[in-house]
Design an enzyme around this catalytic site. Structure first.
Site, PDB file in Angstrom:
ATOM      1  N   GLU A   3      21.511  43.761 -74.373  1.00  0.00           N
ATOM      2  CA  GLU A   3      21.709  42.302 -74.412  1.00  0.00           C
ATOM      3  C   GLU A   3      20.553  41.638 -75.145  1.00  0.00           C
ATOM      4  O   GLU A   3      20.753  40.741 -75.985  1.00  0.00           O
ATOM      5  CB  GLU A   3      21.767  41.729 -72.980  1.00  0.00           C
TER       6      GLU A   3
ATOM      7  N   ARG B 110      28.211  85.016 -58.819  1.00  0.00           N
ATOM      8  CA  ARG B 110      27.580  84.578 -57.584  1.00  0.00           C
ATOM      9  C   ARG B 110      27.054  83.157 -57.728  1.00  0.00           C
ATOM     10  O   ARG B 110      27.164  82.329 -56.827  1.00  0.00           O
ATOM     11  CB  ARG B 110      26.397  85.515 -57.277  1.00  0.00           C
TER      12      ARG B 110
ATOM     13  N   GLY C 168      26.003  84.096 -63.241  1.00  0.00           N
ATOM     14  CA  GLY C 168      27.306  84.753 -63.188  1.00  0.00           C
ATOM     15  C   GLY C 168      28.121  84.321 -61.978  1.00  0.00           C
ATOM     16  O   GLY C 168      27.971  83.229 -61.455  1.00  0.00           O
TER      17      GLY C 168
HETATM   18  C1  AOF Z   1      21.198  46.496 -69.073  1.00  0.00           C
HETATM   19  N1  AOF Z   1      21.211  46.748 -70.417  1.00  0.00           N
HETATM   20  O1  AOF Z   1      20.860  48.085 -72.155  1.00  0.00           O
HETATM   21  C2  AOF Z   1      20.485  48.950 -70.019  1.00  0.00           C
HETATM   22  C3  AOF Z   1      20.543  48.698 -68.621  1.00  0.00           C
HETATM   23  O2  AOF Z   1      13.542  50.427 -66.988  1.00  0.00           O
HETATM   24  P1  AOF Z   1      14.516  49.491 -67.616  1.00  0.00           P
HETATM   25  O3  AOF Z   1      14.029  48.065 -67.599  1.00  0.00           O
HETATM   26  O4  AOF Z   1      14.976  49.938 -68.989  1.00  0.00           O
HETATM   27  O5  AOF Z   1      15.804  49.448 -66.673  1.00  0.00           O
HETATM   28  C4  AOF Z   1      16.622  50.559 -66.500  1.00  0.00           C
HETATM   29  C5  AOF Z   1      17.822  50.160 -65.644  1.00  0.00           C
HETATM   30  O6  AOF Z   1      18.507  49.065 -66.254  1.00  0.00           O
HETATM   31  C6  AOF Z   1      18.852  51.285 -65.564  1.00  0.00           C
HETATM   32  O7  AOF Z   1      18.654  52.086 -64.418  1.00  0.00           O
HETATM   33  C7  AOF Z   1      20.171  50.529 -65.470  1.00  0.00           C
HETATM   34  O8  AOF Z   1      20.409  50.066 -64.158  1.00  0.00           O
HETATM   35  C8  AOF Z   1      19.880  49.326 -66.349  1.00  0.00           C
HETATM   36  N2  AOF Z   1      20.224  49.646 -67.737  1.00  0.00           N
HETATM   37  N3  AOF Z   1      20.924  47.483 -68.208  1.00  0.00           N
HETATM   38  O9  AOF Z   1      21.435  45.365 -68.642  1.00  0.00           O
HETATM   39  C9  AOF Z   1      20.864  47.929 -70.931  1.00  0.00           C
HETATM   40  N4  AOF Z   1      20.087  50.146 -70.507  1.00  0.00           N
HETATM   41 ZN    ZN Z   2      18.938  44.751 -68.737  1.00  0.00          ZN
END
Ligand code: AOF
Ligand code: ZN
Length: 368
Positions: A53, A298, A296
């Site tokens: 975003e 198991r 494998g």
């Molecule tokens: C979004 N847009 O492009 C992504 C999201 O450590 P940060 O700040 O990068 O946050 C990671 C968390 O943010 C990730 O676990 C997921 O919940 C969210 N990812 N969210 O709005 C994004 N990559």
């Molecule tokens: Zn975000």
């Protein structure tokens, strides 16, 4: 609605640009649109990098006030230790976006509907579930990693037409054809660790390395090679170039004395062998996110019995052995009514073989 799908499809295409670069984060793409015109677009390009975003807002050539944001995953709304980026909900509100179309809610317990809720509360029009299945499919690995403390577990095996993994004497080389072996190399190039059992190690002396022209998905030179060996035994003549070697053994066995470069880790063991929950949480702690399990019998049996697996790929080759080692040892199924049926199955030709691919759990999505 059709317009929403069209722009969401473009956002999904953007999200895919992050493949292999963002784990343990999700692949996310975003588009900002006004009056049918794309003002800006972006994607989450690397772990720790800016979110889709924020990238799309930064890409806008004009003020996005009043525009629609298409995003393949619910915007994040949280801060906290280890979080790299500020909440995307803040950036969306600040930019005065008036409509947000989301493909899938973020299963991260810190978000999970709260991102969409905050936007609605502030008067933004929010729609969820557009092309949700595509977004969910894209982020299967992320969804497992965020909801468990273990790696994503992908079991793969090559079987004869009559269901055997190896001949009665344990030999199993070249059951599947060259196209299938190429596909296995592609799986290897996407994983961080390849696991096999003591039996396969002694029978095949596999090198467990990636030998694939398309190695661009990898940050590390080679995946770790992981062995389950109750007594910690490794064949004396097995020391091949490749990724680091991790050996899990029964904690009641004293530290085995193999090559110093191998890392031995004791774990609890029971009558069904080494404790897989312990092995898997240790692997996750070491940074293994995607684990490819290559036998494998198991080992497949233990993973399936314990329910600690996510995806199964079988290459069925037009080869008969009549007798041999079955795909897995006992699964305690007993009756056909209790059969284990893979979900979201696909089946495609692979040279003369057939590749059958399926999952332990079906994707769960909002009703379309
Ligand atoms: C979004 N847009 O492009 C992504 C999201 O450590 P940060 O700040 O990068 O946050 C990671 C968390 O943010 C990730 O676990 C997921 O919940 C969210 N990812 N969210 O709005 C994004 N990559
Ligand atoms: Zn975000």
């Amino acid at each position: 609605m059709q317009t929403d799908e069209l722009f969401m499809r473009k956002a999904l295409d953007r999200a895919r640009l992050g493949e292999g670069k963002v784990l343990p984060n999700p692949m996310v793409g975003a588009l900002i649109v006004r009056d049918g015109r794309i003002l800006g677009q972006g994607h989450h390009a690397c772990y720790g990098g800016i979110h889709a975003e924020a990238a799309a807002l930064r890409d806008c050539r004009e003020d996005p006030k009043g525009a629609t944001l298409y995003v393949t995953l619910e915007p994040c709304c949280h801060r906290g230790e280890g979080k790299h980026n500020p909440p995307c909900t803040d950036a969306i509100l600040k930019a005065q976006i008036s409509r947000v179309v989301i493909s899938r809610l973020d299963p991260n317990p810190a978000v999970s509907g709260r991102g969409a809720g905050i936007l609605r509360q502030k008067g933004v029009e929010v729609h969820c579930g557009i092309l949700e299945k595509e977004s969910a499919r894209l982020n299967r690995v992320y969804e497992t990693l965020i909801c468990t403390d273990r790696p994503y577990v992908h079991l793969k095996a090559a079987l004869t037409l009559d269901g055997f993994l190896a001949a009665a004497d344990g030999s199993s080389r070249w059951i599947s054809g060259s196209e299938s072996r190429e596909k296995v190399m592609a799986f290897r190039s996407r994983c961080d660790g390849i696991l096999t059992g003591r039996g396969t190690l002694y029978a095949d002396l596999p090198s467990l390395t990636v030998r694939h022209p398309d190695n661009s998905h990898r940050n590390d030179p080679q995946p770790a090679r992981i062995f389950l060996s109750t007594k910690g035994h490794i064949p004396g003549d097995w020391e091949k170039p490749g990724g680091p070697v991790l050996v899990y053994h029964d904690r009641s066995v004293s530290q085995p004395g193999c090559p110093e470069s191998f890392q031995f880790t004791p774990v609890p063991a029971g009558e069904n062998g080494l404790s897989l929950p312990d092995v898997l949480s240790d692997l996750r702690r070491r940074g293994i996110r995607q684990l490819l399990v290559e036998g494998g019998s198991r080992v497949y049996g233990s993973f399936i019995r314990s329910g600690l697996w996510d995806r199964l790929t079988l290459f069925i080759a037009p080869v008969l052995l009549g007798e041999g080692i079955p795909f897995s040892d006992g699964l305690d199924i007993g009756s056909i009514t209790s059969k284990l049926h893979l979900k979201d199955v696909s089946s495609v030709p692979s040279g003369d073989d057939i590749m059958i691919d399926g999952y332990r759990e079906a994707l769960s999505c909002l009703p379309a």
